[in-house]
Design a protein around this motif. Sequence first.
Motif, PDB file in Angstrom:
ATOM      1  N   ARG A   1       2.480  15.731  -2.471  1.00 31.96           N
ATOM      2  CA  ARG A   1       2.593  15.209  -3.836  1.00 31.96           C
ATOM      3  C   ARG A   1       1.236  15.228  -4.553  1.00 31.96           C
ATOM      4  N   GLY A   2       0.327  16.063  -4.062  1.00 33.32           N
ATOM      5  CA  GLY A   2      -0.976  16.191  -4.691  1.00 33.32           C
ATOM      6  C   GLY A   2      -1.981  15.138  -4.280  1.00 33.32           C
ATOM      7  N   HIS A   3      -1.672  14.354  -3.265  1.00 36.47           N
ATOM      8  CA  HIS A   3      -2.553  13.283  -2.813  1.00 36.47           C
ATOM      9  C   HIS A   3      -3.125  13.651  -1.433  1.00 36.47           C
ATOM     10  N   ARG A   4      -3.891  14.715  -1.409  1.00 37.68           N
ATOM     11  CA  ARG A   4      -4.354  15.291  -0.149  1.00 37.68           C
ATOM     12  C   ARG A   4      -5.113  14.295   0.717  1.00 37.68           C
ATOM     13  N   PHE A   5      -5.915  13.427   0.118  1.00 34.43           N
ATOM     14  CA  PHE A   5      -6.764  12.550   0.918  1.00 34.43           C
ATOM     15  C   PHE A   5      -6.311  11.083   0.875  1.00 34.43           C
ATOM     16  N   ALA A   6      -5.065  10.845   0.476  1.00 29.60           N
ATOM     17  CA  ALA A   6      -4.573   9.468   0.411  1.00 29.60           C
ATOM     18  C   ALA A   6      -4.555   8.807   1.791  1.00 29.60           C
TER      19      ALA A   6
ATOM     20  N   ILE B   1       0.855  -1.184   0.000  1.00 28.89           N
ATOM     21  CA  ILE B   1       0.000   0.000   0.000  1.00 28.89           C
ATOM     22  C   ILE B   1       0.892   1.236   0.000  1.00 28.89           C
ATOM     23  N   HIS B   2       0.684   2.132  -0.976  1.00 23.36           N
ATOM     24  CA  HIS B   2       1.543   3.311  -1.069  1.00 23.36           C
ATOM     25  C   HIS B   2       0.843   4.373  -1.894  1.00 23.36           C
ATOM     26  N   GLU B   3       1.502   5.543  -2.014  1.00 21.55           N
ATOM     27  CA  GLU B   3       1.027   6.594  -2.915  1.00 21.55           C
ATOM     28  C   GLU B   3       2.180   7.237  -3.687  1.00 21.55           C
ATOM     29  N   ASN B   4       3.385   6.703  -3.499  1.00 18.84           N
ATOM     30  CA  ASN B   4       4.564   7.291  -4.133  1.00 18.84           C
ATOM     31  C   ASN B   4       5.453   6.194  -4.718  1.00 18.84           C
ATOM     32  N   PRO B   5       5.293   5.851  -5.996  1.00 17.17           N
ATOM     33  CA  PRO B   5       6.047   4.746  -6.585  1.00 17.17           C
ATOM     34  C   PRO B   5       7.552   4.974  -6.659  1.00 17.17           C
ATOM     35  N   THR B   6       8.007   6.214  -6.545  1.00 11.67           N
ATOM     36  CA  THR B   6       9.447   6.473  -6.655  1.00 11.67           C
ATOM     37  C   THR B   6      10.226   5.905  -5.474  1.00 11.67           C
ATOM     38  N   TRP B   7       9.536   5.568  -4.390  1.00 10.30           N
ATOM     39  CA  TRP B   7      10.210   4.982  -3.234  1.00 10.30           C
ATOM     40  C   TRP B   7      10.258   3.448  -3.279  1.00 10.30           C
ATOM     41  N   LEU B   8       9.660   2.828  -4.290  1.00 14.30           N
ATOM     42  CA  LEU B   8       9.530   1.373  -4.309  1.00 14.30           C
ATOM     43  C   LEU B   8      10.734   0.596  -4.861  1.00 14.30           C
ATOM     44  N   PRO B   9      11.511   1.108  -5.822  1.00 14.59           N
ATOM     45  CA  PRO B   9      12.533   0.273  -6.469  1.00 14.59           C
ATOM     46  C   PRO B   9      13.473  -0.492  -5.533  1.00 14.59           C
TER      47      PRO B   9
ATOM     48  N   ASP C   1      -1.895   1.153  -5.044  1.00 17.69           N
ATOM     49  CA  ASP C   1      -1.673   2.596  -5.062  1.00 17.69           C
ATOM     50  C   ASP C   1      -2.921   3.296  -4.535  1.00 17.69           C
ATOM     51  N   LEU C   2      -2.790   3.939  -3.376  1.00 17.56           N
ATOM     52  CA  LEU C   2      -3.929   4.616  -2.756  1.00 17.56           C
ATOM     53  C   LEU C   2      -3.825   6.129  -2.895  1.00 17.56           C
ATOM     54  N   SER C   3      -3.161   6.606  -3.935  1.00 19.11           N
ATOM     55  CA  SER C   3      -3.221   8.041  -4.209  1.00 19.11           C
ATOM     56  C   SER C   3      -4.663   8.436  -4.518  1.00 19.11           C
ATOM     57  N   ARG C   4      -5.433   7.453  -4.985  1.00 22.58           N
ATOM     58  CA  ARG C   4      -6.885   7.569  -5.189  1.00 22.58           C
ATOM     59  C   ARG C   4      -7.386   6.168  -5.433  1.00 22.58           C
ATOM     60  N   GLY C   5      -8.687   5.971  -5.523  1.00 26.50           N
ATOM     61  CA  GLY C   5      -9.157   4.622  -5.804  1.00 26.50           C
ATOM     62  C   GLY C   5     -10.624   4.419  -5.480  1.00 26.50           C
ATOM     63  N   THR C   6     -11.159   3.283  -5.944  1.00 26.51           N
ATOM     64  CA  THR C   6     -12.542   2.879  -5.701  1.00 26.51           C
ATOM     65  C   THR C   6     -12.540   1.454  -5.177  1.00 26.51           C
ATOM     66  N   PHE C   7     -13.283   1.199  -4.114  1.00 28.62           N
ATOM     67  CA  PHE C   7     -13.295  -0.117  -3.480  1.00 28.62           C
ATOM     68  C   PHE C   7     -14.728  -0.535  -3.179  1.00 28.62           C
ATOM     69  N   ASP C   8     -15.083  -1.740  -3.582  1.00 29.95           N
ATOM     70  CA  ASP C   8     -16.390  -2.314  -3.279  1.00 29.95           C
ATOM     71  C   ASP C   8     -16.293  -2.979  -1.910  1.00 29.95           C
ATOM     72  N   LEU C   9     -16.797  -2.315  -0.886  1.00 29.46           N
ATOM     73  CA  LEU C   9     -16.649  -2.802   0.484  1.00 29.46           C
ATOM     74  C   LEU C   9     -17.522  -4.019   0.773  1.00 29.46           C
TER      75      LEU C   9
ATOM     76  N   SER D   1       2.296   7.589   3.558  1.00 26.50           N
ATOM     77  CA  SER D   1       3.206   8.577   4.124  1.00 26.50           C
ATOM     78  C   SER D   1       2.466   9.810   4.628  1.00 26.50           C
ATOM     79  N   ALA D   2       2.975  10.379   5.705  1.00 21.81           N
ATOM     80  CA  ALA D   2       2.412  11.629   6.226  1.00 21.81           C
ATOM     81  C   ALA D   2       2.587  12.774   5.246  1.00 21.81           C
ATOM     82  N   SER D   3       3.562  12.662   4.339  1.00 22.94           N
ATOM     83  CA  SER D   3       3.821  13.745   3.383  1.00 22.94           C
ATOM     84  C   SER D   3       3.071  13.564   2.076  1.00 22.94           C
ATOM     85  N   SER D   4       2.098  12.642   2.016  1.00 22.63           N
ATOM     86  CA  SER D   4       1.394  12.365   0.762  1.00 22.63           C
ATOM     87  C   SER D   4       0.723  13.608   0.179  1.00 22.63           C
TER      88      SER D   4
END
Length: 328
Positions: free
Chosen positions: A60-65, A7-15, A32-40, A54-57
């Motif tokens: 990077r434009g992911h205000r509600f991640a 679970i993440h929102e910043n792929p540049t930290w993954l390599p 990737d939870l920078s945004r998304g849709t989930f059938d609960l 990350s607290a700094s999400s």
Amino acid sequence: MSKVHVIHENPTWLPPLVQAFDQIGLPWAEMDLSRGTFDLSRPPPEGVFYNRMSASSHTRGHRFAAELTVGVLAWLARHGRRVVNGSPALDLEISKVRQYAALEQAGLRVPRTVMVQDENGAVAEAARQHFGTGPVILKPNRGGKGLGVRLFASAEALAAHLQDAPADEAPVDGIWLLQDYIRAPRPVITRAEFVGGRFVYAVEVDTTAGFELCPAEACETGDAFCPVGQTPASAAPAPRFNILREGIEPELRAKLEGFLARSGVDVAGIEFIRTPEGQVLVYDVNTNTNYNPGAEEAAGVAGTPRSGPGTLAAFLAAELGRTQRQAA
């Protein structure tokens, strides 16, 4: 197929993590939870979920991640999925105030901190009232990477800064923190890394260039605010990140591991500073931890099971194996 879901929102930290996963053949997938849709109403996929929100999400434009992740973690818990760094860890990641309360409950000391939720004028007045004419650190309650952390020589200097500060510098949750400036014997802090709640290694970090201390190569720190009485040391001969071969003292290690166990945190980097008298003050818990490849290379652990990514990959593989056995 059961796998590790990152679970993440910043792929540049993954390599670096991906390389360690692939090295041991660990099956994994991104969430990737920078945004998304989930059938609960439907169950989540099988496997182990590793939360790296990350607290700094928001920077990077992911205000509600982070808020989306809160909901996803509740969904995973409802279906009994194993989550590494679950809801309790995320709760600490996005609030330094809650970090400090949990640290003190575990018997660890934190710097004197004043919390303010008000207009900038109230922040400046609180600095005058609680810190007088001395230096004071200003930081957001929800930050990440040291972003927004500034040191001012006095409350008056802080007030002058806030008077002209752009609106986008305001903390995303509206809460400012004012904190004692600790002048260490040397301009360094220590970051202790833990995986599976156990100590891996400690990194000494040179702070002469400022407070933005993200160890990942992908981090771009930009212009950092220099500590009082210090000057930028871009030409300093020593590397900024240096793994301490001697580690940390057993008593401190036990306290930090106890804190993680009580707080429900599996993976973290915990930062602390030492006063001239040798007292340890813990000031940050980062549950979205990154590792510095240069420091690991210099210490001879890069690409091995003793590296940060290697230790993490082995831990996640063990957790995946355990959940598969339980399901069999």
